[in-house]
Design a protein around this motif. Structure first.
Motif, PDB file in Angstrom:
ATOM      1  N   UNK A 254       0.104  20.466 104.346  1.00 35.40           N
ATOM      2  CA  UNK A 254       0.444  19.214 105.029  1.00 35.40           C
ATOM      3  C   UNK A 254      -0.762  18.662 105.781  1.00 35.40           C
ATOM      4  N   UNK A 255      -1.465  19.517 106.502  1.00 41.15           N
ATOM      5  CA  UNK A 255      -2.632  19.073 107.261  1.00 41.15           C
ATOM      6  C   UNK A 255      -3.769  18.651 106.331  1.00 41.15           C
ATOM      7  N   UNK A 256      -3.995  19.421 105.283  1.00 45.59           N
ATOM      8  CA  UNK A 256      -5.056  19.076 104.331  1.00 45.59           C
ATOM      9  C   UNK A 256      -4.777  17.725 103.679  1.00 45.59           C
ATOM     10  N   UNK A 257      -3.537  17.499 103.276  1.00 45.79           N
ATOM     11  CA  UNK A 257      -3.160  16.227 102.677  1.00 45.79           C
ATOM     12  C   UNK A 257      -3.270  15.073 103.662  1.00 45.79           C
ATOM     13  N   UNK A 258      -2.891  15.319 104.901  1.00 42.63           N
ATOM     14  CA  UNK A 258      -2.999  14.293 105.935  1.00 42.63           C
ATOM     15  C   UNK A 258      -4.451  13.861 106.113  1.00 42.63           C
ATOM     16  N   UNK A 259      -5.362  14.824 106.172  1.00 44.63           N
ATOM     17  CA  UNK A 259      -6.782  14.493 106.353  1.00 44.63           C
ATOM     18  C   UNK A 259      -7.298  13.664 105.175  1.00 44.63           C
ATOM     19  N   UNK A 260      -6.945  14.038 103.969  1.00 43.33           N
ATOM     20  CA  UNK A 260      -7.364  13.275 102.790  1.00 43.33           C
ATOM     21  C   UNK A 260      -6.814  11.850 102.851  1.00 43.33           C
ATOM     22  N   UNK A 261      -5.562  11.711 103.291  1.00 44.42           N
ATOM     23  CA  UNK A 261      -4.946  10.383 103.355  1.00 44.42           C
ATOM     24  C   UNK A 261      -5.576   9.508 104.443  1.00 44.42           C
ATOM     25  N   UNK A 262      -6.241  10.134 105.397  1.00 47.70           N
ATOM     26  CA  UNK A 262      -6.923   9.382 106.463  1.00 47.70           C
ATOM     27  C   UNK A 262      -8.372   9.052 106.103  1.00 47.70           C
ATOM     28  N   UNK A 263      -8.828   9.506 104.934  1.00 49.69           N
ATOM     29  CA  UNK A 263     -10.181   9.179 104.502  1.00 49.69           C
ATOM     30  C   UNK A 263     -11.193  10.303 104.612  1.00 49.69           C
ATOM     31  N   UNK A 264     -10.747  11.503 104.973  1.00 45.65           N
ATOM     32  CA  UNK A 264     -11.645  12.648 104.999  1.00 45.65           C
ATOM     33  C   UNK A 264     -11.912  13.105 103.575  1.00 45.65           C
ATOM     34  N   UNK A 265     -13.051  13.746 103.373  1.00 46.13           N
ATOM     35  CA  UNK A 265     -13.433  14.300 102.075  1.00 46.13           C
ATOM     36  C   UNK A 265     -13.644  15.796 102.264  1.00 46.13           C
ATOM     37  N   UNK A 266     -13.184  16.587 101.317  1.00 51.64           N
ATOM     38  CA  UNK A 266     -13.345  18.040 101.408  1.00 51.64           C
ATOM     39  C   UNK A 266     -14.727  18.445 100.931  1.00 51.64           C
ATOM     40  N   UNK A 267     -15.486  19.088 101.809  1.00 52.73           N
ATOM     41  CA  UNK A 267     -16.752  19.729 101.445  1.00 52.73           C
ATOM     42  C   UNK A 267     -16.336  21.110 100.934  1.00 52.73           C
ATOM     43  N   UNK A 268     -16.281  21.264  99.617  1.00 52.78           N
ATOM     44  CA  UNK A 268     -15.748  22.495  99.024  1.00 52.78           C
ATOM     45  C   UNK A 268     -16.633  23.706  99.275  1.00 52.78           C
TER      46      UNK A 268
END
Length: 163
Positions: A140-154
């Motif tokens: 839920x938190x990971x999806x929320x961050x993506x929906x706010x415009x964050x990008x995952x640095x893998x």
């Protein structure tokens, strides 16, 4: 999902000592305790927000004047966290957030809290990015961050937003 005008009724106000009982209650709730390990450390930070932890900006999220959650932000340089090299780059901030009230989960409040935190951080002249590292299992938190415009640095499992 709450309508947009209802979300505008969400307010972040500075946390104070009177908020400690509800904050402690939230930390004991299973949906929060699952992700907020070491509750005594969180409580200590809030209790010492005017002294040892004055570099952290603590807030209570209110909806219709009712406390529903907690959030905070801070400059990474003030913490002892390295953030996968982002701290030494300068201009890095981080956030933490939770919805404490069970009946307010999955209604868009988390996204609105993060958006308001982003705007608060943008007011700092040195702010260049926001870095967040939720547990990978916290979908839920990971999806929320993506929906706010964050990008995952893998490479570092860190969510990053350039501001």
């Amino acid at each position: 999902m709450y309508m947009q005008e209802e979300m505008s009724m969400l307010n972040l106000r500075t946390m104070n000592a009177e908020d400690l009982p509800v904050f402690k209650k939230w930390l004991r709730m299973p949906h929060v305790a699952k992700w907020y390990h070491e509750p005594l450390d969180w409580i200590e930070e809030v209790e010492k927000q005017d002294s040892a932890f004055c570099w952290i900006h603590h807030f209570i999220a209110e909806y219709e004047n009712k406390p529903i959650g907690f959030c905070q932000y801070y400059a990474c340089k003030d913490s002892d966290e390295l953030w996968g090299g982002y701290t030494e780059m300068g201009g890095s901030y981080s956030v933490d957030y939770m919805i404490g009230e069970l009946d307010c989960i999955r209604k868009g409040f988390g996204k609105e809290i993060v958006k308001q935190l982003i705007e608060k951080i943008r007011c700092h002249g040195d702010a260049e990015r926001i870095v967040v590292q939720p547990e990978q299992e916290n979908a839920a938190s990971c999806g929320l961050l993506l929906s706010c415009g964050f990008v995952l640095n893998t490479e570092n499992d860190i969510y990053v937003m350039t501001i």
